[in-house]
Design an enzyme around this catalytic site. Structure first.
Site, PDB file in Angstrom:
ATOM      1  N   HIS A  78      -1.806  -1.960   6.819  1.00  0.00           N
ATOM      2  CA  HIS A  78      -1.130  -3.233   7.065  1.00  0.00           C
ATOM      3  C   HIS A  78       0.183  -2.947   7.799  1.00  0.00           C
ATOM      4  O   HIS A  78       0.482  -1.782   8.101  1.00  0.00           O
ATOM      5  CB  HIS A  78      -0.908  -3.991   5.756  1.00  0.00           C
ATOM      6  CG  HIS A  78      -0.228  -3.200   4.677  1.00  0.00           C
ATOM      7  ND1 HIS A  78       1.033  -2.653   4.831  1.00  0.00           N
ATOM      8  CD2 HIS A  78      -0.629  -2.843   3.425  1.00  0.00           C
ATOM      9  CE1 HIS A  78       1.383  -2.020   3.729  1.00  0.00           C
ATOM     10  NE2 HIS A  78       0.376  -2.095   2.855  1.00  0.00           N
ATOM     11  N   GLU A  79       0.944  -3.998   8.051  1.00  0.00           N
ATOM     12  CA  GLU A  79       2.171  -3.839   8.846  1.00  0.00           C
ATOM     13  C   GLU A  79       3.154  -2.850   8.212  1.00  0.00           C
ATOM     14  O   GLU A  79       3.981  -2.273   8.910  1.00  0.00           O
ATOM     15  CB  GLU A  79       2.853  -5.199   9.069  1.00  0.00           C
ATOM     16  CG  GLU A  79       2.140  -6.096  10.083  1.00  0.00           C
ATOM     17  CD  GLU A  79       2.111  -5.494  11.491  1.00  0.00           C
ATOM     18  OE1 GLU A  79       3.071  -4.783  11.865  1.00  0.00           O
ATOM     19  OE2 GLU A  79       1.117  -5.717  12.204  1.00  0.00           O
ATOM     20  N   GLY A 107       7.141   4.475   2.608  1.00  0.00           N
ATOM     21  CA  GLY A 107       7.709   3.132   2.513  1.00  0.00           C
ATOM     22  C   GLY A 107       8.581   2.971   1.273  1.00  0.00           C
ATOM     23  O   GLY A 107       8.274   3.512   0.209  1.00  0.00           O
ATOM     24  N   GLN A 108       9.634   2.203   1.411  1.00  0.00           N
ATOM     25  CA  GLN A 108      10.511   1.900   0.273  1.00  0.00           C
ATOM     26  C   GLN A 108       9.748   1.085  -0.779  1.00  0.00           C
ATOM     27  O   GLN A 108      10.112   1.086  -1.951  1.00  0.00           O
ATOM     28  CB  GLN A 108      11.742   1.122   0.775  1.00  0.00           C
ATOM     29  CG  GLN A 108      12.695   0.648  -0.309  1.00  0.00           C
ATOM     30  CD  GLN A 108      13.272   1.794  -1.132  1.00  0.00           C
ATOM     31  OE1 GLN A 108      13.422   2.904  -0.650  1.00  0.00           O
ATOM     32  NE2 GLN A 108      13.581   1.512  -2.400  1.00  0.00           N
ATOM     33  N   HIS A 155       2.340   0.066   6.720  1.00  0.00           N
ATOM     34  CA  HIS A 155       1.950   1.370   7.270  1.00  0.00           C
ATOM     35  C   HIS A 155       2.322   1.474   8.753  1.00  0.00           C
ATOM     36  O   HIS A 155       2.815   2.499   9.214  1.00  0.00           O
ATOM     37  CB  HIS A 155       0.431   1.580   7.173  1.00  0.00           C
ATOM     38  CG  HIS A 155      -0.129   1.482   5.797  1.00  0.00           C
ATOM     39  ND1 HIS A 155      -0.840   0.385   5.354  1.00  0.00           N
ATOM     40  CD2 HIS A 155      -0.106   2.349   4.756  1.00  0.00           C
ATOM     41  CE1 HIS A 155      -1.234   0.592   4.109  1.00  0.00           C
ATOM     42  NE2 HIS A 155      -0.793   1.770   3.706  1.00  0.00           N
ATOM     43  N   GLN A 164      -4.858  10.661  -7.627  1.00  0.00           N
ATOM     44  CA  GLN A 164      -3.771   9.781  -8.049  1.00  0.00           C
ATOM     45  C   GLN A 164      -4.262   8.505  -8.725  1.00  0.00           C
ATOM     46  O   GLN A 164      -3.465   7.627  -9.041  1.00  0.00           O
ATOM     47  CB  GLN A 164      -2.851   9.462  -6.876  1.00  0.00           C
ATOM     48  CG  GLN A 164      -3.418   8.536  -5.824  1.00  0.00           C
ATOM     49  CD  GLN A 164      -2.515   8.488  -4.600  1.00  0.00           C
ATOM     50  OE1 GLN A 164      -2.352   9.468  -3.873  1.00  0.00           O
ATOM     51  NE2 GLN A 164      -1.892   7.350  -4.363  1.00  0.00           N
ATOM     52  N   SER A 174       0.919  -5.040   0.617  1.00  0.00           N
ATOM     53  CA  SER A 174       0.222  -4.039  -0.185  1.00  0.00           C
ATOM     54  C   SER A 174      -1.261  -4.179   0.091  1.00  0.00           C
ATOM     55  O   SER A 174      -1.769  -5.292   0.245  1.00  0.00           O
ATOM     56  CB  SER A 174       0.491  -4.276  -1.676  1.00  0.00           C
ATOM     57  OG  SER A 174      -0.485  -3.577  -2.445  1.00  0.00           O
ATOM     58  N   ASP A 199       7.093   1.786  -2.284  1.00  0.00           N
ATOM     59  CA  ASP A 199       6.801   2.703  -3.386  1.00  0.00           C
ATOM     60  C   ASP A 199       8.050   3.529  -3.677  1.00  0.00           C
ATOM     61  O   ASP A 199       8.118   4.724  -3.383  1.00  0.00           O
ATOM     62  CB  ASP A 199       5.610   3.600  -3.021  1.00  0.00           C
ATOM     63  CG  ASP A 199       4.324   2.786  -2.886  1.00  0.00           C
ATOM     64  OD1 ASP A 199       3.979   2.056  -3.832  1.00  0.00           O
ATOM     65  OD2 ASP A 199       3.680   2.874  -1.830  1.00  0.00           O
ATOM     66  N   VAL A 215       8.004  -3.843   4.209  1.00  0.00           N
ATOM     67  CA  VAL A 215       7.645  -4.944   5.108  1.00  0.00           C
ATOM     68  C   VAL A 215       7.078  -6.075   4.258  1.00  0.00           C
ATOM     69  O   VAL A 215       6.306  -5.826   3.325  1.00  0.00           O
ATOM     70  CB  VAL A 215       6.617  -4.486   6.162  1.00  0.00           C
ATOM     71  CG1 VAL A 215       6.190  -5.640   7.060  1.00  0.00           C
ATOM     72  CG2 VAL A 215       7.211  -3.345   6.994  1.00  0.00           C
TER      73      VAL A 215
END
Lengths: 291, 291
Positions: free
Chosen positions: A39-40, A152-153, A42, A66, A190, A155, A181
């Site tokens: 998605h945007e 990404g922030q 990534h 995970q 997500s 996570d 984003v």
């Protein structure tokens, strides 16, 4: 479109060979590890790498290590064709899509863990999750040897843990964390958002709303974490479809809970909508220290 | 003596800088990690590296993470002056001697572990030992980035575990294991041999004697591990100063115990002499398959 020769590789030998060529040409390597279904969020990482490095590598690997035994590994959304089309359009250089057996051959036994940090918050709800993340990221760093890796922030805890792993193990890579984003209405992007029903999707706005309330309270001078968390919780409780997992206000560097807000705080929230669990967070610093 | 310019460095920044220079000159790097108090066993590894690579790096670091709370960390023998003189004489290029705080700064939290293999034999007697070994070796590999790293067959289980770590985490280094060096009478060299009293030193020959008995039995066609272990145990039991910790006959690759000998077996033994614990091992393959 600056390039049209994106290579898609599925073996470690092949990606290492391709990278050797890039490095022999003196090119810097940026790396964006993903589980696909892009998605945007990534894509903003890929764009970051394209801006800052000469050769952008994206991995697509739904990492079994995970996921807990009761988690959504099998159902995790996948769309390789679309992912590759998006990456090709952006101009990514190399895409690494290994099979499970390539990453975890039979008899695999080695794990990397960041003790303490891995057991908090997300780790509490998802035992073993961060061990799996650290292990696969370690492997991917060794295979790809990037100068910069992008996360990404969204996570937030993962970013803190991976930075700690890099520092503790003396890994020669820079972790670059880019902003979350969001959809126009504020919902953090997500891959799991596709699981939400229409009503759940609407209710899911309570995460970002509660974070904004926390920000407003802190800007107004509130320093008591308990009061802030109570106000946040109210906004989750009014949504009948939402079930709070946790709200925490912690130190940005070591994830230690703060009773009194001082300096920069990281506010974390996780909420269930049916079986779907969404997380969000905000880094908050009081803009004026006058009050 | 081919060189006389051995550099001794104590910070990660300094050793990395020195190595950058070596690599920019196109030199291959060999690495011998040690805990110091060097004996001919260590020196054979250094000689191996000097033969096979252009630049030999030796680290001296008594790694606290691999000692249990009740083990001999404080008393572990140290003699830096002698160590450096020996390495200078051999012609080592770089020696890395970090302080504990350089390797484990405050708040250190990240560990590497090879599950299953780490819990067997030595790991049973020394919980956490191999996690400490893997973690420090991982860090040293990242700092020094050698082409080849040298370890002694003396620490057989350690060699198997580190090879597994390298394979599982895709580390770009070759693990080279060199034969155990022994005193004239057969005792395997160990920094801990200095702890032995005169009587214990004499009794300590029971380790190598029992390994030789096992070899003779296997060469004579004995395939039953239980019988072989019983015969080995007899030689330990007759020494009043010796107390057996374990005898195991295992697969050389995965350390799984073998009930029936077939192919190449690794025979492991650990024996206490007072508080001193000695280990030894032998890789045994039946030379003729006729009987």
């Amino acid at each position: 479109m600056k390039k049209n020769s994106m290579e898609v590789l599925s073996t470690i030998t092949a990606i290492k060979k391709a990278l050797e060529k890039q490095k022999s040409l003196g090119r810097s390597v940026g790396f964006v590890p993903t589980m696909g279904y892009l998605h945007e969020g990534h894509l903003s990482l890929v764009k970051g790498s394209l801006r800052q490095t000469d050769c952008t590598v994206v991995s697509i690997f739904v990492n079994p290590a995970q996921f807990g035994p009761k988690e959504d590994l099998q159902e995790y959304p996948r769309d390789r064709e679309r992912d590759l089309a998006l990456l090709r359009e952006l101009g990514a250089d190399l895409v690494f899509i290994p099979e499970n057996r390539e990453m975890y051959p039979e008899g695999f036994k080695t794990y990397v863990e960041v003790t303490d940090l891995q057991d908090r918050f997300e780790g509490m709800s998802r035992p073993g999750h961060f061990r799996g993340v650290c292990t696969v990221v370690m492997k991917l760093f060794e295979i790809i040897t990037p100068e910069i890796a992008y996360f990404g922030q969204k996570d937030a805890q993962q970013a803190v843990i991976l930075k700690k792993m890099v520092r503790d193990l003396n890994l020669d890579v820079k972790i670059q964390v880019l902003p979350t984003v969001r959809e126009k209405d504020g919902l953090a992007l997500s891959s799991r958002n596709v699981y939400l029903s229409k009503d759940q999707r609407r209710a899911a706005l309570c995460l970002v709303k509660s974070l904004k309330v926390a920000d407003r309270l802190i800007q107004a001078g509130e320093k008591d974490s308990l009061i802030i968390k109570k106000e946040m919780k109210k906004l989750i409780d009014v949504e009948s479809l939402a079930r709070l997992d946790y709200i925490e206000i912690v130190d940005l560097d070591n994830l230690v809970p703060m009773d009194k807000i001082k300096g920069t705080a990281l506010i974390l929230i996780a909420v269930y909508f049916g079986k779907v669990r969404l997380i969000d967070n905000m880094v908050v610093k009081k803009r004026s220290e006058s009050s």
